[in-house]
Design an enzyme around this catalytic site. Structure first.
Site: not given
Length: 769
Positions: A327-328, A469, A583-584
């Protein structure tokens, strides 16, 4: 600093990261920034875009072609090597303006003989199968030198070997090496020819099972420079297509021209690329260089040649991450191409059209209708992601992860990319050529996946994993629910456009997909979909159901619990799983994507809440915090996160392992994120109902930024300083364009310019620490 990435001296510990840092490429092939005498042990690789192979039950991954630049020097019986030979100096550099790599090494051979070896190479942007390298050498004393140069087929593989049935040949002075891929029996061919630029020298062929070299003995005269040019073609194809003949022909044609001729045409195309994409930052040379380097990395992996390949998560830097498309691409790289080179953007979104059948197969595999796009997508669109992605560093056993099963937002990301392209360009052909079908099938998947909770009279999206994640299998992830809603809206709008403008295509699509009932279901789901809302007291949006009940621990405390530096923090037993450490960016990313739907108060409250709880275990994270920090006036924080993003491949200080899994390579999502941080963040550019909106927030020390954008086939040049934005519409533009600068809306006619003062945002540092 200018346009040059350079390094003096030789550090064996930096060979791997330098392979990423000094990358070359043209979108069809990528060549790692290794030296020509290096082998697979130093991760030398020439990686194809879109060509994959699988051996046994190992991971499927891209093919690395035989190395046609392989060159060694033997002086008085000693093979020169930076690992084992004495050397006086070594310097290597990458010119990102014209995409050329240079090296210069002075070895100390027997006695006091100085052997100087220089080379320059480029991966042609004009001929996408061609690599050229000029080699020059001289000695300070008379000596015997043997040059061994040719094609090394003993390639680096992570999960190979992928090439077999090697065959070598020599014809009319050109050598060739072919092999067949293990799984699909594709032919990979490398042809090589050399031209000495002074005298010709006799040569002998040296052939191995998977190599072919020229061995050229030379009695070197002190102070005399010897030089030759290598012309290398790298081609793949079906065996019946005679790819070797194509490679040989390509080399022969190139050998009839000079190195300067080929370099000149290569440079002309790079000059045009920079005219379209360059961003000029006045007042900060370090930021200027880091941003240009990020743009360079995006350019060398852009698929100009095909709409059936996209950009993998590690670009063309090797086989890491299986060469898969994530998806980046849509969320972090597509914006750059939308604003600068929409033809490449179309290739990227059409890749999702061509892989629709793979997405349908995945949805059916899990018992759903519609299209469930692959978490790790390769050439067919089938999911390359395994159920056990990570190895536990304590037990050495594979860990069950749910990236493949539960990251359902990927379908929305794919649909969003297509819709973004349509909105930016107005090109309805992308919808007619399959884009509409993708969007409808993604929306149908979400209706099939959703759960209607009768007592609450609402649709929910349960058992998912968001961008964060570290927390798998959660319910009503705010980011995911927002993207599901967006996909439903896009599907209904898409149907309206087709019905109004292309009635025959609309009728045919509804009939072929049997979509009449689905259209009603999507409307009903859109009205009843649950969307997590800001807390009335704190304005914080809970990332998912139950997140606020997790242990609220700071990062320092969490990291004090780590027993092994490579242990995975997520999964069933990960240290972060039972805490609020992320995580992000997750909710913060949602606030960026849907910035017009949330107040500044909500954006600020959530940025401040989630920022200290985000570990940034992904290269995708920092740029999002930079974007929202710019939006809410935290310019200093935005700058810090921008620089962290823009320098990730320059420093090589990114995470290299998750568990025992090597995840090195380049970071194209961060490269795209760096551009986003500057243009969408500091310049405050975004589209709103066909208008280009600017809400700048320049970092301290920046005098101005100047750049060009393309909107619906029209090109504009913008210059922004602390108090004023100036915009010029090119003469060739065909219609007026609305701009909103701060709160003032202006219309710009073709060939004209405008300037407008704006009130800068109140600046602050945000959190301390």
């Amino acid at each position: 600093m200018g346009w040059i990435v350079e390094e003096a001296g030789f550090d064996p510990e930096r060979v791997t990261t330098n392979g990423n840092k000094f990358m070359l490429g043209n979108g069809a092939i990528g060549y790692r920034g290794t030296l020509e005498e290096f082998t697979k042990d130093q991760l030398t690789a020439c990686t194809f875009a879109g060509l994959y192979d699988k051996v046994g039950d190992q991971w499927r991954e891209p093919i690395n072609a035989p190395n046609g630049l392989s060159t060694r020097f033997i002086v008085d019986g000693e093979q020169l090597s930076l690992f084992s030979s004495e050397y006086e100096s070594h310097h290597q550099s990458l010119n990102i303006e014209n995409a050329t790599f240079q090296r210069s090494t002075v070895y100390v051979a027997s006695g006091d003989n100085r052997i100087t070896v220089k080379s320059q190479r480029f991966v042609s942007m004009k001929h996408l199968d061609l690599i050229l390298m000029r080699v020059q050498f001289h000695s300070s004393e008379d000596c015997e030198v043997t040059v061994q140069t040719g094609i090394d087929g003993d390639v680096w593989d992570i999960n190979g070997p992928h090439l077999e049935n090697y065959e070598s040949l020599k014809r009319d002075g050109v050598i060739g090496l072919s092999a067949v891929t293990h799984e699909l029996h594709k032919t990979v061919c490398v042809a090589e020819g050399i031209v000495w630029e002074e005298n010709q020298f006799p040569e002998n062929d040296v052939r191995g099972a998977d190599t072919i070299y020229r061995s050229i003995p030379i009695s070197c005269k002190a102070g005399t420079t010897y030089s030759f040019v290598k012309y290398v073609a790298v081609i793949s194809g079906e065996q019946g297509d005679s790819p070797m003949e194509s490679a040989l022909s390509s080399v022969k044609a190139a050998m009839n021209t000079s190195y300067e001729y080929q370099l000149d045409r290569h440079e002309l195309l790079w000059k045009r690329r920079w005219e379209l994409t360059d961003v000029v930052i006045e007042g900060d040379k370090e930021a200027q260089f880091a941003l240009r380097y990020s743009i360079y990395q995006l350019q060398i992996i852009a698929p100009t040649h095909s709409e059936r390949v996209s950009i993998p998560a590690r670009g063309l830097s090797g086989q890491v991450y299986k060469g898969a498309v994530f998806w980046d691409t849509e969320m972090f790289m597509l914006p750059f191409f939308l604003y600068t080179q929409p033809d490449i953007a179309r290739n990227l979104v059409m890749y999702r059209v061509h892989t629709l059948e793979g997405a349908r197969r995945k949805a059916a595999e899990y018992g759903y209708r519609g299209a469930y796009y692959a978490w790790e997508s390769q050439d067919s669109g089938d999911d390359a992601c395994t159920l056990f992605n990570i190895t536990d560093v304590f037990t050495n056993r594979p860990m069950r992860t749910y990236f493949r099963d539960k990251q359902v937002h990927i379908s929305a990301d794919a649909a969003y990319g297509i819709w973004q392209y349509y909105e930016f360009t107005g090109d309805e052909t992308v919808l007619l050529d399959g884009g509409a079908e993708v969007i409808l099938e993604c929306a149908r998947f979400y209706y099939s996946y959703s759960y209607y909770k009768e007592e609450k009279r609402r649709y929910e999206v349960l058992d998912v994993t968001g961008p964060d994640e570290y927390h798998e299998r959660v319910n009503n992830n705010a980011f995911t629910n927002a993207l599901v809603k967006m996909t439903l809206e896009m599907a209904l709008k898409c149907l309206d456009i087709l019905k109004m403008n292309h009635r025959k295509a609309y009728d045919a699509l509804i009939e072929r997909l049997d979509f009449a009932e689905d259209q009603h279901n999507l409307s009903r789901m859109l009205q009843g979909l649950y969307m997590p809302q800001p807390d009335p007291l704190t304005s914080v949006i809970e990332q998912f159901d139950g997140y606020m009940r997790l242990e609220d621990v700071d990062q320092k405390t969490l990291k004090s619990r780590i027993l092994n530096k490579n242990e995975y923090l997520g999964g069933g037993n990960g240290l972060a799983t039972t805490t609020q450490i992320l995580k992000q960016a997750d909710v913060v990313l949602m606030l960026h994507l849907f910035k017009n739907l949330y107040s500044q108060e909500v954006k600020k409250a959530n940025w401040e809440y989630y920022e200290p709880r985000t570990e940034h275990g992904s290269s995708l994270s920092s740029c999002i915090y930079a974007l929202v920090a710019s939006d809410i006036g935290y310019a200093d924080w935005a700058y810090r996160y921008f620089m962290r993003t823009a320098t990730i491949d320059l420093t090589g200080e990114s995470k290299q392992y998750v568990g025992t899994l090597y995840i090195g390579g380049t970071h194209p999502a961060a490269n795209g994120g760096a551009w986003m941080a500057v243009i969408l963040g500091f310049a405050g550019i975004h589209m709103d109902q066909g208008r280009v909106c600017l809400n700048p927030s320049l970092p301290g020390g920046w005098d101005s930024i100047t750049f060009a954008i393309q909107i619906k086939g029209q090109r504009f040049r913008l210059s922004i300083n602390d108090i004023e934005a100036s915009i010029h519409s090119e003469i060739g533009n065909h219609s007026a364009q609305a701009f909103v600068i701060g709160t003032e809306e202006r219309t710009l006619e073709p060939g004209n310019g405008l300037s407008s003062r704006y009130i800068g945002k109140e600046r602050g540092d945000g959190l301390v620490g």
